[in-house]
Design a protein around this motif. Structure first.
Motif, short mmCIF file in Angstrom:
data_model
loop_
_atom_site.label_atom_id
_atom_site.label_comp_id
_atom_site.label_asym_id
_atom_site.label_seq_id
_atom_site.Cartn_x
_atom_site.Cartn_y
_atom_site.Cartn_z
N LEU A 166 0.86 -1.03 -0.11
CA LEU A 166 -0.35 0.07 -0.04
C LEU A 166 0.76 1.21 0.02
N LYS A 167 1.98 1.17 0.51
CA LYS A 167 2.84 2.40 0.78
C LYS A 167 3.62 2.66 -0.38
N VAL A 168 4.10 1.67 -1.49
CA VAL A 168 4.97 1.72 -3.18
C VAL A 168 3.33 2.06 -3.49
N SER A 169 1.91 1.50 -3.51
CA SER A 169 0.92 2.22 -4.36
C SER A 169 0.34 4.16 -3.86
N VAL A 170 0.67 3.91 -2.88
CA VAL A 170 0.13 5.64 -2.62
C VAL A 170 1.58 6.17 -3.13
N ALA A 171 2.78 5.83 -3.17
CA ALA A 171 4.04 6.92 -3.72
C ALA A 171 4.16 6.69 -4.99
N PRO A 181 5.14 10.50 6.34
CA PRO A 181 3.67 9.09 7.01
C PRO A 181 2.81 9.60 8.06
N TRP A 182 2.36 10.70 7.17
CA TRP A 182 1.20 10.25 7.72
C TRP A 182 -0.21 8.66 6.66
N GLU A 183 0.63 9.30 5.35
CA GLU A 183 -0.10 7.86 3.83
C GLU A 183 0.32 7.13 5.04
N ALA A 184 1.47 6.77 4.84
CA ALA A 184 2.03 5.24 5.68
C ALA A 184 1.23 5.49 7.27
N ALA A 185 0.63 6.22 7.52
CA ALA A 185 0.30 5.70 8.38
C ALA A 185 -1.25 5.23 7.85
N PHE A 186 -2.51 5.76 7.42
CA PHE A 186 -3.19 5.52 7.30
C PHE A 186 -3.15 3.39 6.39
N CYS A 187 -2.08 3.30 5.76
CA CYS A 187 -2.11 1.83 5.01
C CYS A 187 -1.40 1.06 5.78
N GLY A 188 -0.91 1.37 7.00
CA GLY A 188 -1.00 0.84 8.07
C GLY A 188 -2.28 -0.04 8.89
N SER A 189 -3.68 1.14 9.29
CA SER A 189 -4.52 1.46 9.67
C SER A 189 -5.47 -0.44 8.57
N VAL A 190 -5.33 0.16 7.77
CA VAL A 190 -5.71 -0.94 6.33
C VAL A 190 -5.57 -2.41 6.26
N ALA A 191 -3.87 -1.89 6.61
CA ALA A 191 -3.33 -3.84 6.58
C ALA A 191 -2.98 -4.26 8.18
N GLY A 192 -3.51 -4.18 9.16
CA GLY A 192 -3.74 -4.17 10.12
C GLY A 192 -5.12 -4.49 10.46
N GLY A 193 -6.46 -4.13 10.26
CA GLY A 193 -7.17 -4.50 10.09
C GLY A 193 -7.79 -5.79 9.66
N THR A 194 -7.66 -5.46 8.44
CA THR A 194 -7.80 -6.74 7.96
C THR A 194 -6.98 -7.83 8.52
N ALA A 195 -5.35 -7.85 8.82
CA ALA A 195 -4.84 -8.96 9.47
C ALA A 195 -5.61 -9.43 10.63
N ALA A 196 -5.80 -7.86 11.03
CA ALA A 196 -6.83 -8.32 12.52
C ALA A 196 -7.88 -9.32 12.61
#
Length: 280
Positions: A166-171, A181-196
């Motif tokens: 997601l970070k590469v796609s956003v970039a 960093p704020w864009e990476a934060a959104f990527c982390g949220s989506v990735a974390g919620g899905t895995a959780a």
């Protein structure tokens, strides 16, 4: 493959881990009580939602620092061995798994203490440490270690390849060299919620094992479990498959918000340290 300063990763990881664990501790408490065999209200309900915070504060920075320094190191080494981009998802899986195994050595004792404090088994952190050591020995602090590893590796194998993708796609979409960093934060949220969501059954098993008391197991106490397979089978037979997803709401919410804070703070801290030439 981008080179990361490991000293900066160490410091940034410690800052990120402490920040997210302190902010989201109440949600983690509610999730643990929902997963408890004794039930939500018997485990404390909405009372004392900061019980066990001290152990988390002590363990957060070392565990997060250990994860990130291991993850960044393995990612760089494996990237040099397998430079073809088609191997990136596998590299991220292996690096994240190595990071989690290293971090769990530090994290598991604090998780055991935290879980038992959250469900009101002990009235203070010092009493929890003393009682666990007296009744179960040093190994008592590593109850649920295997189940924690079995939970964390599938989780991280889902989260970090998705996060990096997601970070590469956003970039690429924003035509930047790398995500902010704020864009990476959104990527982390989506990735974390899905895995959780996908790994919730493993988290339920881990929680039940950590709440078990070794001495009560010897007397066949009904709230205690003997291992990962035994716990899985007992939950299925005694409570049904739905119980494997107890606490999924707070878990997904907690980790989605946590992914935003944790990875956002990590990327921001790492960027600040780099630009300020601190630990360069």
């Amino acid at each position: 493959m981008e080179t990361t300063n490991l000293k900066q990763a160490l410091v940034a990881g410690g800052i990120a881990g402490t920040t997210v664990d302190v902010i989201l501790f109440p949600l983690d408490t509610l999730k643990t009580r929902l997963q408890s065999k004794t039930g939500f209200y018997a485990s404390g309900g909405f009372r004392g939602i900061y019980s066990g915070l001290a152990s988390v504060v002590v363990g957060s920075a070392p565990a997060a620092s250990t994860f990130f320094i291991s993850y960044e190191y393995l990612k760089e080494v494996l990237g040099n061995i397998f430079p073809d981009k088609k191997y990136l998802p596998l590299i991220h899986m292996v690096a994240a798994s190595g990071g989690e195994i290293a971090a769990c050595v530090t994290r598991t004792p604090t998780e055991v203490i935290k879980s038992r404090m959250q469900t009101k088994l002990y009235s203070s952190t010092s009493l929890a440490i003393k009682t666990i050591y007296q009744q179960e020995g040093f190994s008592g602090f590593y109850r649920g270690f295997l189940s924690t590893i079995l939970r964390e590796i599938p989780f991280t194998c889902l989260q970090f390849p998705l996060y990096e993708y997601l970070k590469v796609s956003v970039a690429r979409y924003t035509k930047q060299k790398k995500a902010e960093p704020w864009e990476a934060a959104f990527c982390g949220s989506v990735a974390g919620g899905t895995a959780a969501a996908i790994t919730t059954p493993l988290d339920v098993i881990k929680t039940r094992l950590m709440l078990s008391d070794k001495n009560q197991i010897k007397h066949n106490h009904s709230h205690n479990y003997l291992g990962v397979i035994n716990t899985f089978n007992r939950i299925l037979s005694e409570e049904g498959p739905k119980s494997l997803f107890k606490g999924i709401g707070p878990r997904v919410l907690w980790i989605s918000i946590g992914g935003y804070i944790f990875l956002g703070v990590y990327e921001k801290s790492k960027k600040t340290l780099y630009e300020s030439k601190i630990f360069a």
